[in-house]
Design an enzyme around this catalytic site. Structure first.
Site, PDB file in Angstrom:
ATOM      1  N   GLN A 150      -4.595  -1.218   9.991  1.00 51.67           N
ATOM      2  CA  GLN A 150      -4.567  -2.562   9.403  1.00 51.67           C
ATOM      3  C   GLN A 150      -5.186  -3.570  10.375  1.00 51.67           C
ATOM      4  O   GLN A 150      -4.856  -3.601  11.558  1.00 51.67           O
ATOM      5  CB  GLN A 150      -3.116  -2.957   9.071  1.00 51.67           C
ATOM      6  CG  GLN A 150      -2.976  -4.279   8.353  1.00 51.67           C
ATOM      7  CD  GLN A 150      -3.591  -4.285   6.947  1.00 51.67           C
ATOM      8  OE1 GLN A 150      -3.604  -3.285   6.247  1.00 51.67           O
ATOM      9  NE2 GLN A 150      -4.127  -5.429   6.550  1.00 51.67           N
ATOM     10  N   LYS A 175       0.839  -1.200   0.000  1.00 50.89           N
ATOM     11  CA  LYS A 175       0.000   0.000   0.000  1.00 50.89           C
ATOM     12  C   LYS A 175       0.879   1.257   0.000  1.00 50.89           C
ATOM     13  O   LYS A 175       0.633   2.209  -0.742  1.00 50.89           O
ATOM     14  CB  LYS A 175      -0.893   0.024   1.255  1.00 50.89           C
ATOM     15  CG  LYS A 175      -2.056  -0.957   1.208  1.00 50.89           C
ATOM     16  CD  LYS A 175      -2.699  -1.108   2.585  1.00 50.89           C
ATOM     17  CE  LYS A 175      -3.772  -2.186   2.559  1.00 50.89           C
ATOM     18  NZ  LYS A 175      -4.328  -2.521   3.866  1.00 50.89           N
ATOM     19  N   ASP A 218     -10.844   3.330   4.768  1.00 51.52           N
ATOM     20  CA  ASP A 218     -11.316   1.950   4.622  1.00 51.52           C
ATOM     21  C   ASP A 218     -12.844   1.845   4.553  1.00 51.52           C
ATOM     22  O   ASP A 218     -13.371   0.786   4.203  1.00 51.52           O
ATOM     23  CB  ASP A 218     -10.858   1.125   5.839  1.00 51.52           C
ATOM     24  CG  ASP A 218      -9.616   0.304   5.550  1.00 51.52           C
ATOM     25  OD1 ASP A 218      -9.482  -0.178   4.410  1.00 51.52           O
ATOM     26  OD2 ASP A 218      -8.800   0.133   6.468  1.00 51.52           O
TER      27      ASP A 218
END
Ligand code: GUN
Length: 295
Positions: free
Chosen positions: A99, A55, A122
């Protein structure tokens, strides 16, 4: 192999990153700032480390800034909440990614819901989940979770009109299954979600025009689960022992690709399907967040 059947996630993701790079350049010129993603990684889960590294690399490649916050597994929940609060208040930071999974002593929901919804790259915050569920105009004010958004954009490239198609989603997670169902409902698909307690999972899956497999069970979906001509999106990324090279491993999806290829009309490979799209969608969400924060 019938190359025509492959949905090329790598190519579609590369095109989306190029579109996003144009937005990044325009943002820099208009606001004299660099769109910035803060990445929070707790612990040393190897798969999470790989995801985070990729990422970061991709974000930098399209001209964005990335702030890494790598924390020890033993970090206290209060310290993590304090970090998120600082990131929420930091004007340089446009997107925040925590994460998952987090260690079991941390309440993941409390952490996710402490992120300012306008920085929730997200799309996991309860407010954004609610907006995604309501749909319509509210889709302009939310962020859609990156993996289902990536699957959806690949489907849109393969099918002119999704209206009335029967989609069977295998898996009911908050990260993939549930938001995928909402996206497809918004497109007027008929949506069935099947999961580990579903009694006739194969029979239901066989009725699908579209199958999205997101369960994390290597090669679970076989040829006889799939109707002739169905479109198959494989979200699974499972590391298994290599069948030919002892001591080596390989990545496989939740779908038995070699079998299913002969019946599907289109299918995503693993790797090179959903994975690159997830990352491209994260970058898109971050830049969109940066733009929205200026409005
Ligand atoms: N872990 C597995 N998938 C994801 C994702 O899309 N976002 C985050 N933050 N963690 C994940």
């Amino acid at each position: 192999m019938d190359e025509n059947k492959l949905i090329d996630g790598k190519k579609i993701a590369s095109d989306l990153r190029a579109e996003t790079a144009v937005k990044v350049e325009a943002f820099k010129k208009d606001f004299n700032k660099v769109p910035t993603l803060a990445v929070v990684l707790v612990g040393e889960d190897p798969a999470s480390q790989v995801y985070v590294k990729t990422k970061t690399k991709m974000a930098k490649e399209i001209g964005m800034d990335v702030e890494d916050h790598f924390l020890d597994t033993s970090v206290a929940e209060t310290d993590l909440l304090k970090l998120i609060d600082d990131l929420n208040k930091n004007d340089k930071v446009n997107g925040i990614l925590v994460q998952l999974p987090l260690p079991s002593h941390i309440d993941s929901r409390a952490i996710i819901d402490s992120i300012d919804p306008i920085k929730d790259a997200d799309g996991f915050h309860a407010v954004n989940v609610g907006r995604n569920s309501i749909g319509g105009e509210l889709l302009n004010e939310t962020f859609t979770p990156c993996t289902p958004l990536g699957c959806y954009l690949m489907l849109k490239k393969s099918v002119a009109d999704l209206k009335g198609m029967h989609a069977v989603i295998i898996g009911r997670s908050n990260i993939v299954g549930k938001p995928m169902a909402q996206l497809l409902l918004e497109e007027s698909c008929t949506v069935t979600i099947v999961h580990s307690k579903t009694r006739n999972i194969e029979e239901l899956t066989r009725q699908a025009d579209i199958v999205v497999a997101a369960v994390g069970r290597p090669l679970m979906v076989k040829k006889d689960w799939i109707k002739e001509g169905a479109i198959v999106i494989d979200v699974g990324i499972n590391r298994v022992d290599h069948p030919e090279n002892p001591g080596k491993t390989k990545l496989v999806g939740d779908v038995d690709f070699d079998e299913v290829l002969s019946v599907a009309s289109a299918i995503t490979p693993v790797p090179g399907g959903v994975g690159p799209m997830t990352i491209a969608c994260l970058l898109k969400n971050t830049v969109d967040a940066a733009i929205r924060q200026q409005q």
